[in-house]
Each structure stands twice: as structure tokens, then as C-alpha cells.
Design an enzyme around this catalytic site. Structure first.
Site, PDB file in Angstrom:
ATOM      1  N   PRO A  17       0.791  -1.225   0.000  1.00 32.03           N
ATOM      2  CA  PRO A  17       0.000   0.000   0.000  1.00 32.03           C
ATOM      3  C   PRO A  17       0.828   1.283   0.000  1.00 32.03           C
ATOM      4  CG  PRO A  17      -0.084  -1.078   2.138  1.00 32.03           C
ATOM      5  CD  PRO A  17       0.539  -2.054   1.181  1.00 32.03           C
ATOM      6  N   ARG A  60       5.050  10.881  -2.640  1.00 30.30           N
ATOM      7  CA  ARG A  60       4.741  10.653  -1.239  1.00 30.30           C
ATOM      8  C   ARG A  60       5.981  10.882  -0.371  1.00 30.30           C
ATOM      9  NH1 ARG A  60       4.762   4.582   1.212  1.00 30.30           N
ATOM     10  NH2 ARG A  60       4.010   5.164   3.252  1.00 30.30           N
ATOM     11  N   TYR A  77      11.173   8.874   1.033  1.00 30.18           N
ATOM     12  CA  TYR A  77      11.144   7.845  -0.015  1.00 30.18           C
ATOM     13  C   TYR A  77      11.745   8.288  -1.353  1.00 30.18           C
ATOM     14  CZ  TYR A  77       7.970   5.688   3.359  1.00 30.18           C
ATOM     15  OH  TYR A  77       7.430   5.148   4.498  1.00 30.18           O
ATOM     16  N   ASN A  97       7.965  -5.714  -0.762  1.00 32.54           N
ATOM     17  CA  ASN A  97       7.866  -4.557   0.127  1.00 32.54           C
ATOM     18  C   ASN A  97       6.394  -4.441   0.489  1.00 32.54           C
ATOM     19  OD1 ASN A  97       7.802  -2.172   1.510  1.00 32.54           O
ATOM     20  ND2 ASN A  97       9.035  -1.014   0.029  1.00 32.54           N
ATOM     21  N   ALA A 129       3.130  -0.782   4.843  1.00 30.71           N
ATOM     22  CA  ALA A 129       2.547  -0.761   6.196  1.00 30.71           C
ATOM     23  C   ALA A 129       2.044  -2.131   6.640  1.00 30.71           C
ATOM     24  CB  ALA A 129       1.416   0.263   6.254  1.00 30.71           C
ATOM     25  N   HIS A 156       3.939  -4.476   9.095  1.00 29.51           N
ATOM     26  CA  HIS A 156       3.887  -4.311  10.551  1.00 29.51           C
ATOM     27  C   HIS A 156       2.572  -4.792  11.157  1.00 29.51           C
ATOM     28  CE1 HIS A 156       7.211  -1.883   9.305  1.00 29.51           C
ATOM     29  NE2 HIS A 156       6.440  -0.968   8.751  1.00 29.51           N
ATOM     30  N   ASP A 191       1.654 -15.374   6.890  1.00 32.94           N
ATOM     31  CA  ASP A 191       1.248 -16.772   6.658  1.00 32.94           C
ATOM     32  C   ASP A 191       1.389 -17.145   5.184  1.00 32.94           C
ATOM     33  OD1 ASP A 191       0.682 -17.224   9.307  1.00 32.94           O
ATOM     34  OD2 ASP A 191      -1.497 -17.246   9.089  1.00 32.94           O
ATOM     35  N   GLU A 219      12.415  -9.692   1.945  1.00 29.63           N
ATOM     36  CA  GLU A 219      11.696  -8.498   2.407  1.00 29.63           C
ATOM     37  C   GLU A 219      12.554  -7.261   2.139  1.00 29.63           C
ATOM     38  OE1 GLU A 219      10.681  -8.551   6.585  1.00 29.63           O
ATOM     39  OE2 GLU A 219      10.239  -6.413   6.599  1.00 29.63           O
ATOM     40  N   SER A 235      13.148   2.788   3.251  1.00 27.09           N
ATOM     41  CA  SER A 235      13.689   3.507   4.408  1.00 27.09           C
ATOM     42  C   SER A 235      14.264   2.516   5.422  1.00 27.09           C
ATOM     43  CB  SER A 235      12.575   4.333   5.066  1.00 27.09           C
ATOM     44  OG  SER A 235      11.561   3.480   5.578  1.00 27.09           O
ATOM     45  N   ARG A 274      12.965   4.599  12.611  1.00 23.35           N
ATOM     46  CA  ARG A 274      11.689   5.319  12.594  1.00 23.35           C
ATOM     47  C   ARG A 274      10.821   4.925  13.801  1.00 23.35           C
ATOM     48  NH1 ARG A 274       9.371   4.927   6.729  1.00 23.35           N
ATOM     49  NH2 ARG A 274       8.070   6.618   7.565  1.00 23.35           N
TER      50      ARG A 274
HETATM   51  C1  DQA Z   1       8.255   1.094   3.812  1.00 17.32           C
HETATM   52  C2  DQA Z   1       8.344   1.283   5.330  1.00 17.32           C
HETATM   53  C3  DQA Z   1       6.985   1.065   5.971  1.00 17.32           C
HETATM   54  O1  DQA Z   1       7.071   1.252   7.375  1.00 17.32           O
HETATM   55  C4  DQA Z   1       5.984   2.074   5.432  1.00 17.32           C
HETATM   56  O2  DQA Z   1       4.697   1.815   5.959  1.00 17.32           O
HETATM   57  C5  DQA Z   1       5.961   2.120   3.944  1.00 17.32           C
HETATM   58  C6  DQA Z   1       7.204   1.997   3.199  1.00 17.32           C
HETATM   59  C7  DQA Z   1       9.603   1.382   3.127  1.00 17.32           C
HETATM   60  O3  DQA Z   1       9.784   0.905   2.008  1.00 17.32           O
HETATM   61  O4  DQA Z   1      10.443   2.099   3.675  1.00 17.32           O
HETATM   62  O5  DQA Z   1       4.907   2.349   3.334  1.00 17.32           O
HETATM   63  O6  DQA Z   1       7.925  -0.264   3.556  1.00 17.32           O
END
Ligand code: DQA
Length: 138
Positions: free
Chosen positions: A9, A17, A22, A71, A74, A77, A84, A95, A99, A104
């Protein structure tokens, strides 16, 4: 070698954004530069803002592709379901985050993907995706 990048997302807004976090490049522009750097890789890209669509895509590619670069943004988390799904498939998942989530907010320190991923690459900006592809070529 077949590898897919799956973005979760809000990553459709890359470039617009929070550019201080980013960067100012759209993912499409980055992907168009990335793809020719790995001519030996059949590299595809999928993005969705919808958790179930991300899970469906993992199921679709997860028994035939050689690698997934995920990636989950959000959902990383929050999503037991995505964790799963990564556990359920046969294809290894790396993964990725643009950032350094460890610098953070505390809620970004938790990942439901990391314990079931092959590895994690984060904090290198868009180059994190590049490094993830390289990890499959080692
Ligand atoms: C993110 C880090 C996540 O915490 C955040 O919700 C994102 C981008 C990143 O690529 O740094 O949307 O996955």
C-alpha cells in the site's frame, strides 16, 4: 530466472509521497532503469493497496517463480495473513524497505514478514530492490 517485485500500500505514490523519506523517483521510472541491468532475470512488478490482492499474488507466483521481492509497506507491521502467505509458498521471499525502518517509529520495528523471509534488505533507498535482486544471483 523469474523474479517478481511486489509492492504494497501507498507505494504507487512513490515520487510524490513524503519525498524526504522515499525520494522523488516514481517506481515505474526506477523499474525501467532496473530491468535492463539484469538481462538474465525475467523481472516483473505488481503493486496493490489491497491486502488480499497481495496474498493472491503470492499464491499465484509462489510455486513457479524463483524469487519474490516483497515490500509489504505498512502491512509488514500488521499483517498475520501476509506472513502466513509467505510461509505457505515455496518460492523464497526477500523483504525489502526503502527507508531504514529501525530509525523510525516503534511500530515499524515489528515485521510479520521477516521471520519467514529468506532475508531482509532495508534502508538503501530504491537501491534496496537492486540489492535484493543481486541476493538471488549469489
Ligand atoms: C516502507 C516502510 C513502511 O514502514 C511504510 O509503511 C511504507 C514503506 C519502506 O519501504 O520504507 O509504506 O515499507
Amino acid at each position: 530466472m523469474k523474479i517478481i517485485i511486489i509492492n504494497g500500500p501507498n507505494l504507487n505514490l512513490l515520487g510524490k509521497r513524503e519525498p524526504q523519506i522515499y525520494g522523488s523517483e516514481s517506481f515505474e521510472d526506477y523499474f525501467n532503469l532496473l530491468k535492463p541491468r539484469f538481462p538474465q532475470v525475467d523481472l516483473t512488478y505488481f503493486q496493490s493497496n489491497i491486502e488480499g490482492e497481495l496474498i493472491d499474488k503470492l499464491h499465484e507466483v509462489g510455486f513457479t517463480f524463483d524469487g519474490v521481492i516483497l515490500n509489504a509497506a505498512a502491512y509488514t507491521h500488521t499483517s498475520v495473513g501476509l506472513g502466513d502467505a509467505v510461509k505457505a509458498i515455496a518460492t523464497p521471499v526477500v523483504e525489502v524497505h526503502i527507508s531504514n525502518t529501525h530509525q523510525r517509529e516503534e511500530f515499524r520495528q515489528v515485521s510479520y514478514i521477516a521471520p519467514v523471509a529468506k532475508g531482509v534488505i532495508l534502508g538503501f533507498g530504491m537501491q534496496s530492490y537492486d540489492l535484493a535482486i543481486q541476493s538471488f544471483l549469489l
